[in-house]
Write a protein that holds these residues in place. Structure first.
Motif, PDB file in Angstrom:
ATOM      1  N   GLY A 197      43.927  27.043  15.599  1.00 15.74           N
ATOM      2  CA  GLY A 197      44.976  26.115  15.169  1.00 15.74           C
ATOM      3  C   GLY A 197      46.302  26.313  15.882  1.00 15.74           C
ATOM      4  O   GLY A 197      46.589  27.381  16.418  1.00 15.74           O
ATOM      5  N   CYS A 198      47.127  25.248  15.887  1.00 20.34           N
ATOM      6  CA  CYS A 198      48.416  25.277  16.586  1.00 20.34           C
ATOM      7  C   CYS A 198      49.384  26.244  15.917  1.00 20.34           C
ATOM      8  O   CYS A 198      50.309  26.736  16.548  1.00 20.34           O
ATOM      9  N   GLY A 199      49.173  26.507  14.611  1.00 16.88           N
ATOM     10  CA  GLY A 199      50.042  27.444  13.900  1.00 16.88           C
ATOM     11  C   GLY A 199      51.339  26.814  13.412  1.00 16.88           C
ATOM     12  O   GLY A 199      52.124  27.455  12.719  1.00 16.88           O
ATOM     13  N   CYS A 249      51.603  23.024  12.590  1.00 17.40           N
ATOM     14  CA  CYS A 249      51.474  21.794  11.778  1.00 17.40           C
ATOM     15  C   CYS A 249      51.367  22.184  10.299  1.00 17.40           C
ATOM     16  O   CYS A 249      51.051  23.328   9.980  1.00 17.40           O
ATOM     17  N   CYS A 302      43.510  22.466  11.590  1.00 18.22           N
ATOM     18  CA  CYS A 302      44.702  21.996  12.320  1.00 18.22           C
ATOM     19  C   CYS A 302      44.765  20.469  12.476  1.00 18.22           C
ATOM     20  O   CYS A 302      43.825  19.848  12.949  1.00 18.22           O
ATOM     21  N   TYR A 303      45.909  19.912  12.081  1.00 27.61           N
ATOM     22  CA  TYR A 303      46.122  18.470  12.228  1.00 27.61           C
ATOM     23  C   TYR A 303      46.235  18.064  13.701  1.00 27.61           C
ATOM     24  O   TYR A 303      46.075  16.900  14.044  1.00 27.61           O
ATOM     25  N   GLU A 304      46.568  19.023  14.555  1.00 27.17           N
ATOM     26  CA  GLU A 304      46.712  18.705  15.979  1.00 27.17           C
ATOM     27  C   GLU A 304      45.376  18.793  16.717  1.00 27.17           C
ATOM     28  O   GLU A 304      45.314  18.575  17.926  1.00 27.17           O
ATOM     29  N   CYS A 335      48.139  24.027   9.331  1.00 32.93           N
ATOM     30  CA  CYS A 335      48.060  25.404   9.845  1.00 32.93           C
ATOM     31  C   CYS A 335      48.978  26.340   9.063  1.00 32.93           C
ATOM     32  O   CYS A 335      48.605  27.470   8.755  1.00 32.93           O
TER      33      CYS A 335
HETATM   34 ZN    ZN Z   1      47.863  23.010  13.481  1.00 29.99          ZN
END
Ligand code: ZN
Length: 227
Positions: free
Chosen positions: A200-202, A204, A193-195, A207
């Motif tokens: 993961g945020c799902g 970005c 995840c980039y966030e 994700c």
């Molecule tokens: Zn993410």
């Protein structure tokens, strides 16, 4: 090179702590007798990547060295290094590229990796780039890797080989390879995840791409809670 040889040769895997580089680590462990990993602290948004890399390397029985490359932080031009830039946008200089493009990243990573490998008598370097689902990064293309390999060979007078086991694979095929290599349990510890969210945020781009791969392969992602 012998298949499943464990033939005493050494390899260096560039390990970011993500799904792709972890799959490459397992690929290398099948191919080479001794595997080391190298991670880069380049000022990326989230330290969690480096923690994941260290943990994965330890669990896989491979050494891990983290090298600091702070020069990128001064760029402040892209979304991976500057939280104020929208990850879903385009590169401010070249609109064909995503905002997450870090110019020169793999050029520098491979140069440092080759220098590190040189000092340890390692001639095989493994990097998890794919030119299929590569988000449009020019330094993930086979053409770039071959040119870089040639440059390193010429510049260091040493026959370095850059292995790219995922270069022709899409995310679904990468998941299938991870299953084949017995790497799925380790996927629980990978970070994509980039966030910087775990799980993961799902939302970005990283994700979304990861979810696509697991969905298309028809398996659950061990890193996603509740699965
Ligand atoms: Zn993410």
């Amino acid at each position: 090179m012998k298949k499943n040889g464990n033939d005493g040769t050494k390899a260096l895997v560039l390990l970011s702590g993500g799904q792709d580089s972890t799959t490459c680590l397992f690929w290398a462990k099948k191919k080479f007798g001794h595997v080391e990993t190298l991670s880069f602290d380049y000022g990326q948004r989230h330290r969690i990547e480096l923690k994941s890399a260290k943990k994965i390397a330890r669990l896989a029985g491979a050494g891990n060295t983290a090298i600091k490359i702070k020069e990128f932080e001064a760029l402040k031009h892209n979304a991976l290094l500057d939280k104020k830039i929208n990850l879903k946008g385009r590169d401010s200089v070249n609109k064909k590229l995503p905002a997450s493009f870090v110019p020169g990243r793999n050029i520098l990573f491979l140069t440092v990796a080759a220098a590190f490998a040189y000092t340890r008598g390692i001639k095989d370097i493994v990097i998890g780039v794919s030119q299929v689902d590569y988000s449009g990064y020019p330094d993930c293309r086979a053409e770039f890797i071959r040119a870089m390999e040639k440059t390193l060979n010429l510049g260091m007078e040493c026959p370095v080989k850059i292995h790219t086991p995922l270069i022709k694979l899409d995310k679904k095929q990468t998941v299938q390879l991870a299953i084949k290599l017995g790497a799925m349990e380790m996927m629980a510890f990978t970070h994509t995840c980039y966030e910087g969210k775990k799980p993961g945020c799902g939302r970005c781009p990283a994700c979304v791409l990861r979810k696509k791969g697991f969905d298309e392969a028809g398996v659950k992602d061990p890193a996603v809670e509740g699965n």
